[in-house]
Design an enzyme around this catalytic site. Structure first.
Site, PDB file in Angstrom:
ATOM      1  N   SER A   1       0.786  -1.099  -0.087  1.00  0.00           N
ATOM      2  CA  SER A   1       0.030  -0.126  -0.006  1.00  0.00           C
ATOM      3  C   SER A   1       0.933   1.219   0.029  1.00  0.00           C
ATOM      4  CB  SER A   1      -0.831  -0.115   1.253  1.00  0.00           C
ATOM      5  OG  SER A   1      -1.361   1.278   1.324  1.00  0.00           O
TER       6      SER A   1
ATOM      7  N   TYR B   1      -2.377  -1.721  10.987  1.00  0.00           N
ATOM      8  CA  TYR B   1      -2.504  -1.888   9.587  1.00  0.00           C
ATOM      9  C   TYR B   1      -1.437  -1.589   8.813  1.00  0.00           C
ATOM     10  CZ  TYR B   1      -4.034  -1.943   4.760  1.00  0.00           C
ATOM     11  OH  TYR B   1      -3.909  -2.100   3.509  1.00  0.00           O
TER      12      TYR B   1
ATOM     13  N   LYS C   1       1.730  -3.727   6.773  1.00  0.00           N
ATOM     14  CA  LYS C   1       2.316  -3.737   5.114  1.00  0.00           C
ATOM     15  C   LYS C   1       3.895  -3.617   5.199  1.00  0.00           C
ATOM     16  CE  LYS C   1      -1.523  -4.218   3.422  1.00  0.00           C
ATOM     17  NZ  LYS C   1      -2.018  -5.676   2.901  1.00  0.00           N
TER      18      LYS C   1
END
Ligand code: NAD
Ligand code: UDP
Length: 340
Positions: A128, A153, A157
């Site tokens: 992302s 979150y 990544k």
């Protein structure tokens, strides 16, 4: 046309379902591994309606190593894995960090472990733009430094990218492509598959379509005092069908080039403000959006968009769907789900 088998984890989800359609249309055999934590089995019917082919399906939780081993045992002939399976709600990850670290990282580790055990050498990973945080210079290129994320979150990544890099470095036969998505929006033009937010949407686009259909009264526009041309936050909105195609380009490149690891931004290369998105939706669909300006949302970076040149040069991929078409597809999908 290819008749290679590809394992698509999280293939019943928003991006995974569109990628499954693109893969099947390109002749790949797809097997989906999904626990349906954020999706429904009807997606398999919809994919079948669109492509005429039902993807194989293994209902498994990728954090369950025994289940993952069994599923790989049945599909050890796969050429590659596209790993989408993850939880993705930023706010929820702040409240439940361990759930996020466990789900997103243990799933990845199990998949990598089984790829090694079954000699499956190619993985495409959903990363992302969040790994860039708020870059010092724009657009963000693949060389823009990554930053410690502001949410668990986002941190998953960054950690996942590291885990994949280290695994590839230790296994000379393994290849990986990390795709850093900017803001995926839209739906399949048929309106049969799209994004299914649980409860109140966090993301802009599903919020807009829910306001458009009367499910919500008005959109809160988070901040109008950003240091951007019109004062609203700027993002790079990428059509989900174009994003799906990027996975196929990445798979092909990985298999043909034999590169160990590559990273690509997947965006349009164009930054648009929240107000530009609202106005484009209204123009494309003829539906007015009731909105109100509210305070900035904590954690939002003022502006980010991609330099998408590397994907164009190396993968031969670039975004092509006109934004008006993306808006109309999102609206068609919303109307279809509102009926049910
Ligand atoms: P989604 O929630 O629609 O799809 C994820 C799918 O994975 C769901 O079907 C869910 O049931 C499944 N899943 C989750 N945990 C699982 C587990 N432990 N085992 C098996 N299946 C599991 O999300 P999406 O928008 O399609 O995102 C796909 C990937 O792309 C995710 O990794 C996400 O972090 C990443 N990503 C998404 C965005 C975005 O804005 N949508 C942006 C950047 C990156
Ligand atoms: N946004 C907004 N109202 C909403 C949801 C989002 O104004 O209800 C804005 C948000 O501030 C950001 C942009 O829309 O500038 C995209 O937000 P989203 O959550 O979709 O994606 P993000 O870029 O945060 O991953």
């Amino acid at each position: 046309m290819s008749n290679q088998k590809i394992i698509v984890t999280g293939g019943c989800g928003y991006i995974g379902s569109h990628t499954t359609v693109a893969l099947q249309n390109a002749g790949y055999n797809v097997v989906i591994f999904d626990n349906l934590a954020n999706s429904t089995p009807e997606t398999l019917d919809r994919i079948t309606e669109i492509t005429g082919v039902r993807p194989m399906f293994e209902k498994i939780d990728c954090t369950d190593i025994d289940a993952v081993r069994d599923a790989f045992d049945r599909h050890g002939d796969a050429t590659g894995v596209i790993h989408f399976a993850a939880l993705k709600a930023v706010g929820e990850s702040v409240s439940y960090p361990l759930m996020y670290y466990k789900n997103n990282l243990v799933s990845l580790i199990n998949v990598l472990e089984m790829m090694t055990a079954f000699n499956i050498e190619n993985i495409v990973f959903s990363s992302s733009a969040t790994v860039y945080g708020a870059p010092d210079t724009l657009p963000a290129t693949e060389d823009t430094p990554t930053r410690a994320a502001t949410s668990p979150y986002g941190q998953t990544k960054i950690m996942a990218e590291t885990i994949i890099r280290d695994t590839v470095a230790a296994n000379p036969k393994m290849h990986a492509v990390l795709l850093r998505y900017f803001n995926p929006i839209g739906a399949h033009p048929s309106g049969k598959i799209g994004e299914l937010p649980r409860g109140v949407p966090n993301n802009l686009m599903p919020y807009i379509t829910q306001v458009a259909c009367g499910q919500r009264e008005k959109l809160n526009v988070f901040g109008d005092d950003y240091p951007t041309p019109d004062g609203f936050c700027v993002r790079d909105y990428i059509d989900v069908n174009d994003l799906a195609d990027a996975h196929i380009a990445a798979l092909r490149h990985m298999i043909d080039s034999g590169d160990d690891i590559d990273v690509f931004n997947i965006g349009t290369g164009r930054g648009l403000s929240v107000m530009e998105i609202i106005r484009t939706f209204e123009r494309a669909t003829g539906v007015k959006i009731n909105y109100t300006i509210t305070a900035r949302r904590p954690g939002d970076v003022p502006a980010i968009w991609a330099c998408a040149d590397k994907a164009a040069k190396v993968l031969g991929w670039r975004a092509k769907t006109p934004l008006d078409d993306t808006m109309r597809a999102a609206w068609l999908w919303q109307q279809n789900i509102s009926k049910n």
